[in-house]
Design a protein around this motif. Structure first.
Motif, PDB file in Angstrom:
ATOM      1  N   ASN A 184       0.944  -1.257  -0.196  1.00  0.00           N
ATOM      2  CA  ASN A 184       0.018   0.091  -0.083  1.00  0.00           C
ATOM      3  C   ASN A 184       0.932   1.117  -0.125  1.00  0.00           C
ATOM      4  OD1 ASN A 184      -2.626  -1.148  -0.006  1.00  0.00           O
ATOM      5  ND2 ASN A 184      -2.187  -1.708   2.195  1.00  0.00           N
ATOM      6  N   HIS A 185       2.142   1.035  -0.080  1.00  0.00           N
ATOM      7  CA  HIS A 185       3.009   2.308  -0.004  1.00  0.00           C
ATOM      8  C   HIS A 185       2.857   3.380  -1.328  1.00  0.00           C
ATOM      9  CE1 HIS A 185       5.282   0.512   3.237  1.00  0.00           C
ATOM     10  NE2 HIS A 185       5.480  -0.364   2.323  1.00  0.00           N
ATOM     11  N   THR A 186       3.262   4.509  -1.277  1.00  0.00           N
ATOM     12  CA  THR A 186       2.594   5.371  -2.420  1.00  0.00           C
ATOM     13  C   THR A 186       3.765   6.448  -2.753  1.00  0.00           C
ATOM     14  OG1 THR A 186       1.766   6.838  -0.795  1.00  0.00           O
ATOM     15  CG2 THR A 186       0.209   5.373  -1.914  1.00  0.00           C
ATOM     16  N   ALA A 187       5.019   5.957  -2.094  1.00  0.00           N
ATOM     17  CA  ALA A 187       6.301   6.750  -2.553  1.00  0.00           C
ATOM     18  C   ALA A 187       7.564   5.866  -2.296  1.00  0.00           C
ATOM     19  CB  ALA A 187       6.518   7.953  -1.749  1.00  0.00           C
ATOM     20  N   GLU A 241      15.971   1.857  16.561  1.00  0.00           N
ATOM     21  CA  GLU A 241      15.345   0.911  17.485  1.00  0.00           C
ATOM     22  C   GLU A 241      13.836   1.153  17.225  1.00  0.00           C
ATOM     23  OE1 GLU A 241      17.121   1.163  21.041  1.00  0.00           O
ATOM     24  OE2 GLU A 241      18.210  -0.475  20.801  1.00  0.00           O
ATOM     25  N   MET A 242      13.259   2.335  17.267  1.00  0.00           N
ATOM     26  CA  MET A 242      11.968   2.824  17.310  1.00  0.00           C
ATOM     27  C   MET A 242      11.311   2.443  15.957  1.00  0.00           C
ATOM     28  SD  MET A 242      11.298   5.931  19.467  1.00  0.00           S
ATOM     29  CE  MET A 242      12.788   7.200  18.803  1.00  0.00           C
ATOM     30  N   LEU A 243      11.987   2.948  14.920  1.00  0.00           N
ATOM     31  CA  LEU A 243      11.382   3.030  13.300  1.00  0.00           C
ATOM     32  C   LEU A 243      11.652   2.083  12.683  1.00  0.00           C
ATOM     33  CD1 LEU A 243      11.970   6.837  12.955  1.00  0.00           C
ATOM     34  CD2 LEU A 243       9.744   5.719  13.567  1.00  0.00           C
ATOM     35  N   CYS A 244      12.669   1.198  12.699  1.00  0.00           N
ATOM     36  CA  CYS A 244      13.159   0.229  11.828  1.00  0.00           C
ATOM     37  C   CYS A 244      13.915  -0.769  12.714  1.00  0.00           C
ATOM     38  CB  CYS A 244      13.924   0.497  10.574  1.00  0.00           C
ATOM     39  SG  CYS A 244      15.226   1.491  10.858  1.00  0.00           S
ATOM     40  N   PRO A 245      13.321  -1.729  13.910  1.00  0.00           N
ATOM     41  CA  PRO A 245      14.242  -2.399  14.651  1.00  0.00           C
ATOM     42  C   PRO A 245      14.694  -3.638  13.952  1.00  0.00           C
ATOM     43  CG  PRO A 245      11.958  -2.520  15.106  1.00  0.00           C
ATOM     44  CD  PRO A 245      12.271  -1.485  14.278  1.00  0.00           C
ATOM     45  N   ARG A 246      14.183  -3.997  12.589  1.00  0.00           N
ATOM     46  CA  ARG A 246      14.917  -4.967  12.036  1.00  0.00           C
ATOM     47  C   ARG A 246      14.913  -4.609  10.499  1.00  0.00           C
ATOM     48  NH1 ARG A 246      15.059 -10.650  13.336  1.00  0.00           N
ATOM     49  NH2 ARG A 246      14.627 -10.810  11.272  1.00  0.00           N
ATOM     50  N   ILE A 247      16.036  -4.047   9.830  1.00  0.00           N
ATOM     51  CA  ILE A 247      16.115  -4.007   8.459  1.00  0.00           C
ATOM     52  C   ILE A 247      16.327  -5.199   7.674  1.00  0.00           C
ATOM     53  CG2 ILE A 247      17.306  -2.605   7.068  1.00  0.00           C
ATOM     54  CD1 ILE A 247      17.983  -0.594   9.103  1.00  0.00           C
ATOM     55  N   PRO A 248      15.629  -5.890   6.902  1.00  0.00           N
ATOM     56  CA  PRO A 248      16.034  -6.965   6.107  1.00  0.00           C
ATOM     57  C   PRO A 248      16.694  -6.569   5.077  1.00  0.00           C
ATOM     58  CG  PRO A 248      13.570  -6.221   5.742  1.00  0.00           C
ATOM     59  CD  PRO A 248      14.110  -5.135   6.584  1.00  0.00           C
ATOM     60  N   VAL A 249      17.468  -7.626   4.667  1.00  0.00           N
ATOM     61  CA  VAL A 249      18.409  -7.614   3.655  1.00  0.00           C
ATOM     62  C   VAL A 249      18.025  -8.749   2.534  1.00  0.00           C
ATOM     63  CG1 VAL A 249      20.808  -8.002   2.832  1.00  0.00           C
ATOM     64  CG2 VAL A 249      20.364  -6.763   5.106  1.00  0.00           C
ATOM     65  N   ALA A 282       9.455  -8.058   0.902  1.00  0.00           N
ATOM     66  CA  ALA A 282      10.072  -7.533   2.250  1.00  0.00           C
ATOM     67  C   ALA A 282       9.155  -6.449   2.661  1.00  0.00           C
ATOM     68  CB  ALA A 282      11.400  -7.271   2.067  1.00  0.00           C
ATOM     69  N   LEU A 283       8.708  -5.500   1.697  1.00  0.00           N
ATOM     70  CA  LEU A 283       8.058  -4.047   1.985  1.00  0.00           C
ATOM     71  C   LEU A 283       6.801  -4.330   2.480  1.00  0.00           C
ATOM     72  CD1 LEU A 283      10.091  -1.818  -0.481  1.00  0.00           C
ATOM     73  CD2 LEU A 283      10.236  -1.879   1.815  1.00  0.00           C
ATOM     74  N   ILE A 284       6.167  -5.414   2.335  1.00  0.00           N
ATOM     75  CA  ILE A 284       4.883  -5.606   2.700  1.00  0.00           C
ATOM     76  C   ILE A 284       4.702  -5.354   4.248  1.00  0.00           C
ATOM     77  CG2 ILE A 284       2.962  -7.384   2.932  1.00  0.00           C
ATOM     78  CD1 ILE A 284       3.794  -8.862   0.677  1.00  0.00           C
ATOM     79  N   THR A 285       5.679  -5.831   4.837  1.00  0.00           N
ATOM     80  CA  THR A 285       5.718  -5.821   6.521  1.00  0.00           C
ATOM     81  C   THR A 285       6.749  -4.736   7.067  1.00  0.00           C
ATOM     82  OG1 THR A 285       7.231  -7.632   6.692  1.00  0.00           O
ATOM     83  CG2 THR A 285       4.857  -8.135   6.825  1.00  0.00           C
ATOM     84  N   SER A 286       7.412  -4.033   6.002  1.00  0.00           N
ATOM     85  CA  SER A 286       8.503  -2.912   6.478  1.00  0.00           C
ATOM     86  C   SER A 286       8.495  -1.695   5.617  1.00  0.00           C
ATOM     87  CB  SER A 286       9.802  -3.699   6.214  1.00  0.00           C
ATOM     88  OG  SER A 286      11.013  -3.075   6.691  1.00  0.00           O
ATOM     89  N   LYS A 287       8.898  -0.632   6.114  1.00  0.00           N
ATOM     90  CA  LYS A 287       9.097   0.555   5.187  1.00  0.00           C
ATOM     91  C   LYS A 287      10.590   0.534   4.714  1.00  0.00           C
ATOM     92  CE  LYS A 287       5.774   3.577   7.441  1.00  0.00           C
ATOM     93  NZ  LYS A 287       5.452   4.624   8.389  1.00  0.00           N
ATOM     94  N   LEU A 288      11.291  -0.402   4.847  1.00  0.00           N
ATOM     95  CA  LEU A 288      12.800  -0.350   4.690  1.00  0.00           C
ATOM     96  C   LEU A 288      13.174  -1.813   4.277  1.00  0.00           C
ATOM     97  CD1 LEU A 288      15.190   1.771   4.557  1.00  0.00           C
ATOM     98  CD2 LEU A 288      15.583   1.345   6.794  1.00  0.00           C
ATOM     99  N   VAL A 289      14.027  -1.786   3.136  1.00  0.00           N
ATOM    100  CA  VAL A 289      14.898  -2.972   2.963  1.00  0.00           C
ATOM    101  C   VAL A 289      16.225  -2.608   2.255  1.00  0.00           C
ATOM    102  CG1 VAL A 289      13.507  -3.242   0.671  1.00  0.00           C
ATOM    103  CG2 VAL A 289      14.644  -5.279   1.862  1.00  0.00           C
ATOM    104  N   ILE A 290      17.092  -3.475   2.314  1.00  0.00           N
ATOM    105  CA  ILE A 290      18.429  -3.286   1.694  1.00  0.00           C
ATOM    106  C   ILE A 290      18.574  -4.536   0.748  1.00  0.00           C
ATOM    107  CG2 ILE A 290      20.924  -2.750   1.687  1.00  0.00           C
ATOM    108  CD1 ILE A 290      20.589  -2.010   4.770  1.00  0.00           C
ATOM    109  N   ALA A 291      18.735  -4.104  -0.474  1.00  0.00           N
ATOM    110  CA  ALA A 291      19.233  -4.942  -1.430  1.00  0.00           C
ATOM    111  C   ALA A 291      20.765  -5.350  -1.159  1.00  0.00           C
ATOM    112  CB  ALA A 291      18.694  -4.634  -2.939  1.00  0.00           C
TER     113      ALA A 291
END
Lengths: 177, 177, 177, 177
Positions: free
Chosen positions: A77-80, A107-115, A132-141
């Motif tokens: 559902n992200h838009t940007a 720790e507050m905003l992205c306590p687990r950043i998936p790779v 990964a972005l279904i349940t996170s706002k951030l991912v690293i390729a």
């Protein structure tokens, strides 16, 4: 009509050294598609973005990374979206499968950043990033860069900046042990 | 009326990479309250700060960190505060309980930088930061960032810059051993 | 009349992160004295420098580091001085008595960078810096910062930039061993 | 007529800290010669470049590095060159004979970055750099800096930025092991 917004966010990404050269891209969802950076242009210089529909052919002027953006907008559902190459985050992603920030904002905003893995521009990376972005706002390729997907470009930039801050703090911590 | 001053100092904090994204905040005491950054705004872009009284409810537009600022102004004689997230200082605070600078400016101006604990936005961190700032112009909240409390924003910015410089020198020193 | 020149060089020093806060200073020799930064001002913002005679009292507006500048102009033939706090150079000076660059520009222009001691603002550091600058264009005061003395501010800035580059390369080299 | 282009690329090189002081240079091939930065000028400030013919004497205003540029244009088909001093790339070149990037852009665009030797300004380094650039767009002169040779200044800047990014990621990776 988004060129001013893209430039404003792009200048911030450059000023924080989150991207260099003509690397990185960003997009904003609108209706049944999204506006994305033109391929080969600089993120910090105003250029009219190009529209890519959610299905069907993409214009050849679109960033070569349009598949990732399309998959994210289709599956979430992200838009940007902001994609950058922050060096500490990229380096961390070569070594870790998930990054656990130790700074309070991380720790507050992205306590687990998936790779996730996958070669740039492929459908494989598009699928992995979107999942990964279904349940996170951030991912690293891995070895490539961050994808932050949020409600606005400002928020996606914020998560990009935070990803690098958290990884930098993790790395610098070693210097004081 | 403080927006120009806040922007001027904010731009310096950004240029030195002492803060990124929309993180960080600052305030100036005036009468029985203080003007503080609006929540969610960028420190380096002029935005009219919001007034928070020393007691009673704070306007919801105030930075979520207003409790720390209020406690500092209540417990100390400082009249300006800068809060930033300098990466070397944050990393150092994860490891050390007190930071002892080895550079000459740190030795002169802040020979012992205290590190305190507490989650951002809580009354606990507000109390700990304020207590440390009774006898210091500078404190680091563990894993979070610096609070510099002084007579003016310029002085508080100076101590913020110095905190990062001292911690950076401590870290880089290892590269030459 | 030097404020524009000082600002131009000051902005370059800030952009390269060779100085932060209101630290650092610079001066230009003229006749039987020199123009130096006013104490407490920012190197990157135009402010009229203050004249200090080679002997006798210095105006209280002069940078507190005026003793070093006066001693250098008295003991050497240099006519411009830049003093900065580059973090890699300061860190290196805490560990080494002389710095031997490994990069080609360092090897050509400053193959042995001397490190001297003395507390900032004292006559001791002034004597040590001046003595080193008789046979060098560059010296590092231990834990304090660089003094580059040359024919022009541009040249002194160049040596300051080079000092940090050479020390940074020395430090980063370790990351590839 | 190239001064605006040189300044535009020069400002990007400075903003990314790929060059400092008055170091670095660039050139564009045109007809039987090339326009190159004037010696002693700043890459980020508009100055009219000077024309150097492919054979015969070079004007004394030309960058002292003109021999490298001439040899590259003589031996290869590249038509634009950027030379910079990126610190991670220079540090890596002191240790490695060839640099193998681990980030995805490095792997795609410059999977093997050759390192060559030779003192700056000599015919030896000119020959070594030119030979490497027959089959590469990027080479690092040991302890000295990058030479990127491409079709345009924008592309050569891109490869310069990438060289530093790839080397920085290699170095920072160690912090997460």
């Amino acid at each position: 009509m988004y060129s001013g917004e893209f430039e404003r966010i792009g200048k911030r990404l450059f000023a924080e050294h989150l991207v260099g050269g003509n690397f990185g891209n960003m997009s904003v969802k609108t209706g049944d598609g999204f506006f994305i950076k033109r391929t080969g242009t600089y993120l910090d210089i105003a250029t009219e973005p190009v529209f890519v529909p959610l299905s069907g052919d993409a214009p050849k002027e679109a960033s070569s990374e349009y598949r990732v953006h399309r998959e994210v907008y289709t599956k979430t559902n992200h838009t940007a979206i902001v994609h950058a190459h922050p060096p500490y985050a990229v380096a961390a992603s070569l070594v870790m499968d998930v990054i656990i920030p130790k700074d309070s904002e991380g720790e507050m905003l992205c306590p687990r950043i998936p790779v996730v893995t996958g070669a740039p521009g492929t459908q494989e990376i598009a699928g992995n990033v979107a999942r990964a972005l279904i349940t996170s706002k951030l991912v690293i390729a891995r070895g490539h860069g961050t994808f932050a997907a949020c409600a606005t470009l400002d928020e996606a930039y914020l998560y990009t900046s935070l990803a690098e801050h958290s990884c930098r703090v993790l790395a610098l911590k070693r210097n004081f042990l």
